[in-house]
Design an enzyme around this catalytic site. Structure first.
Site: not given
Length: 199
Positions: A11-13
Site C-alpha cells: 500500500l506504500s506510495p
C-alpha cells in the site's frame, strides 16, 4: 555478489514511486533482491510509527506536498488520494510471496503492477482479479493468487518479525547484505553509490 532485502507494504506510495529503479540498480551491480512484503500497521506499532489516519494534519499536509514533488521528479503517474486506499494489502502480498517462491517470472514487474494498480489506476488491490492481472503481467501463473495462502500468511508474518529484528521501520526499506540500511525511495541514489563502493 551483493544481496538486497527489500521490505515494503503493498500500500506504500513511496514504494510505488521507486518505479523500476531498484531493479535497475541491482542489475547494474549484479546484486540480487528478495522481496519482503509486510504489514505496515503492525510494523509501525512495534517501531514507533504512526498510520497516516492518526497523524497530525501538519504532517499529512507535508506528506501530500512530498508526494506531489516525488511524482514530478519521477515522472510516474500518481493519484495522491486513490479511490481504494487504504485497503487490505495482504492478498497482493501473499501473491508476491507465492510468485517469488514459484519463480519463472519478473518479480519487479509484478510488484510494480500491484503498486501501479493502486496508485495510478484506481483499482482495489484486495480484489482477486486485480491481483491475477498483476501476476499475469509479471509473467506468473494467475492461479498463484489462490495457491499457497497459508504459507503466504506465514511468510508475511515472518517478514514482519525479521524486519523488526533488522531495524526496519518504514516502506520502502532496503538492507544490503544484512547490514547497510536505506529508507525511502529518495535514498536509492545512496543505495546505488553504496553498491558501487563509493559510499
Amino acid at each position: 555478489m551483493a544481496h538486497i532485502d527489500y521490505y515494503f507494504t503493498t500500500l506504500s506510495p513511496w514504494a510505488y514511486l521507486c518505479g523500476d529503479r531498484v531493479e535497475k540498480i541491482a542489475a547494474k551491480h549484479g546484486a540480487t533482491i528478495t522481496y519482503k512484503p509486510l504489514d505496515i500497521g503492525q510494523l509501525f506499532a512495534r517501531t514507533g510509527g504512526t498510520l497516516p489516519k492518526d497523524r497530525h494534519p501538519s504532517r499529512m499536509e507535508y506528506r501530500m506536498q512530498e508526494l506531489l514533488r516525488a511524482r514530478s521528479k519521477t515522472g510516474l503517474p500518481l493519484t495522491p488520494q486513490p479511490a481504494f486506499w487504504p485497503t487490505n494489502g495482504a492478498p497482493a502480498a501473499y501473491a508476491i510471496i507465492a510468485a517469488q517462491k514459484a519463480g519463472g517470472g519478473d518479480m519487479g514487474k509484478l510488484v510494480q503492477a500491484i503498486f501501479r494498480a493502486c496508485w495510478a489506476e484506481e483499482k482495489d488491490i484486495a480484489q482477486d482479479d486485480v491481483v491475477r492481472a498483476a501476476l499475469e503481467e509479471g509473467g506468473f501463473d494467475p492461479k498463484l493468487a489462490d495457491s499457497g495462502l497459508l504459507s503466504g500468511a506465514e511468510i508475511y508474518g515472518a517478514n514482519l518479525e525479521e524486519a523488526v529484528g533488522a531495524g526496519v521501520f518504514g516502506s520502502p526499506f532496503f538492507i544490503v547484505d544484512g547490514d547497510q540500511r536505506f529508507w525511502g525511495q529518495d535514498r536509492l541514489d545512496d543505495l546505488d553509490a553504496h553498491l558501487a563502493g563509493d559510499l
